[in-house]
Each structure stands twice: as structure tokens, then as C-alpha cells.
Design a protein around this motif. Structure first.
Motif, mmCIF file in Angstrom:
data_model
loop_
_atom_site.group_PDB
_atom_site.id
_atom_site.type_symbol
_atom_site.label_atom_id
_atom_site.label_comp_id
_atom_site.label_asym_id
_atom_site.label_seq_id
_atom_site.Cartn_x
_atom_site.Cartn_y
_atom_site.Cartn_z
ATOM 1 N N GLU A 105 0.840 -1.205 0.000
ATOM 2 C CA GLU A 105 0.000 0.000 0.000
ATOM 3 C C GLU A 105 0.867 1.244 0.000
ATOM 4 N N GLY B 172 1.177 4.057 -2.962
ATOM 5 C CA GLY B 172 1.024 5.480 -2.679
ATOM 6 C C GLY B 172 2.180 6.296 -3.241
ATOM 7 N N LEU C 283 1.688 6.616 -7.025
ATOM 8 C CA LEU C 283 0.617 7.577 -7.316
ATOM 9 C C LEU C 283 1.076 9.009 -7.059
ATOM 10 N N HIS C 284 1.826 9.203 -5.986
ATOM 11 C CA HIS C 284 2.310 10.542 -5.659
ATOM 12 C C HIS C 284 3.243 11.056 -6.753
ATOM 13 N N LEU D 132 -0.902 12.269 -8.475
ATOM 14 C CA LEU D 132 -2.227 11.958 -7.932
ATOM 15 C C LEU D 132 -2.170 11.999 -6.406
ATOM 16 N N THR E 177 -4.074 13.163 -3.941
ATOM 17 C CA THR E 177 -5.208 12.776 -3.103
ATOM 18 C C THR E 177 -5.322 11.261 -3.009
ATOM 19 N N GLU E 178 -5.212 10.593 -4.154
ATOM 20 C CA GLU E 178 -5.285 9.138 -4.153
ATOM 21 C C GLU E 178 -4.079 8.536 -3.423
ATOM 22 N N ARG F 68 -4.511 8.610 0.294
ATOM 23 C CA ARG F 68 -5.409 7.559 0.787
ATOM 24 C C ARG F 68 -4.630 6.259 1.014
ATOM 25 N N TRP F 69 -3.752 5.907 0.075
ATOM 26 C CA TRP F 69 -2.969 4.680 0.210
ATOM 27 C C TRP F 69 -1.937 4.802 1.323
ATOM 28 N N SER G 260 -10.189 11.557 1.730
ATOM 29 C CA SER G 260 -11.330 10.668 1.520
ATOM 30 C C SER G 260 -12.322 10.765 2.683
#
Length: 138
Positions: A10, A14, A17-18, A22, A24-25, A28-29, A68
Motif C-alpha cells: 500500500e 502510494g 501515485l504521488h 495523484l 489525493t489518491e 489515501r494509500w 477521503s
């Protein structure tokens, strides 16, 4: 062991994605990984991952940032430091009590300020002493 691997995956997801922009997503991770590691009491992994988890963007004083719809939570170390600030200790005294360097205390303080939209140590101390930063916020 499976839970640890899942938390590390996870966290890695993250990070990807960072890097892709991304935020925000990714947050979340990162939060999922942090919560899983905290439940497992895997402090060494939690501290290692903390360096990669970006601080949330600055929010107005008195509000909490969310990802989120869930509030950002302080790490165990940030919570310890916040309480010691509330007792009026200096960074050097906190570092001595927690067996870390004063730079580490500064690092965690900057994250606390960001998470709660605080501008300085006095605001943090006052909020802790008033009970405005309770376990509900942490």
C-alpha cells in the motif's frame, strides 16, 4: 507476515501515485498503510514509511485536513511530542526524553503544524493545554 507485506505494498502504491501527481489518491494509500502498520505495532516500518509520506497541504487554523473524508491522524511519535510541547518542554528536552535528536523533534513538529494548520509552537502548546487536541483529533 501477510499484513506487513500488504502495508508495504500500500505504501509503495502510494509512492507511485504521488510521483504521478495523484496526491489525493496517494494520500489515501499512505493512510491505509500507516493505519495497518500502527495496528500491527510495526513501529520501525511506520517510522521508515513516515519519511515518504508527504505532509498534507496547509489548512486554516482550527480545522482538520481530511483524505477521503477521514481526518489525518497524528503518528504515535507526533502525539508524544505534542503532549510534551503542552507540558512546556523545549525541543532539546523533548529529544532527550524520547531518545531522538532535536532535528527529529523539529521534523515531527513541522508535520503536526501542517496537519492542524498551526503557525507556531505557542499555538500548539495552547491547544494541547486547552484540551483542543484530544484523542479524537489524534
Amino acid at each position: 507476515m501477510v499484513l506487513l507485506h500488504r502495508a508495504l505494498l500500500e505504501h509503495a502504491h502510494g509512492r507511485v501515485l504521488h510521483r504521478m501527481g495523484l496526491a489525493t489518491e496517494a494520500a489515501r494509500w499512505f493512510d491505509e498503510a500507516r493505519q495497518r502498520l500502527r495496528r500491527m505495532r510495526a513501529r520501525p516500518f511506520l517510522e521508515r514509511c513516515a519519511d515518504d509520506i508527504p505532509a498534507p497541504s496547509r489548512v486554516p487554523s482550527g480545522t482538520r485536513s481530511t483524505v477521503s473524508g477521514r481526518p489525518f491522524r497524528l503518528t504515535d511519535r507526533e502525539r508524544d511530542i505534542a503532549h510534551l510541547i503542552g507540558r512546556g518542554l523545549t525541543n532539546k528536552e523533548i529529544a532527550s526524553e524520547l531518545f531522538v535528536s532535536p532535528k527529529t523533534v523539529e521534523y515531527h513538529l513541522s508535520h503536526i503544524y501542517e496537519k492542524f494548520g498551526l503557525g507556531n509552537r505557542r499555538e500548539l502548546r495552547d491547544r494541547v493545554q486547552r484540551g483542543a487536541l484530544t484523542e479524537e483529533n489524534f
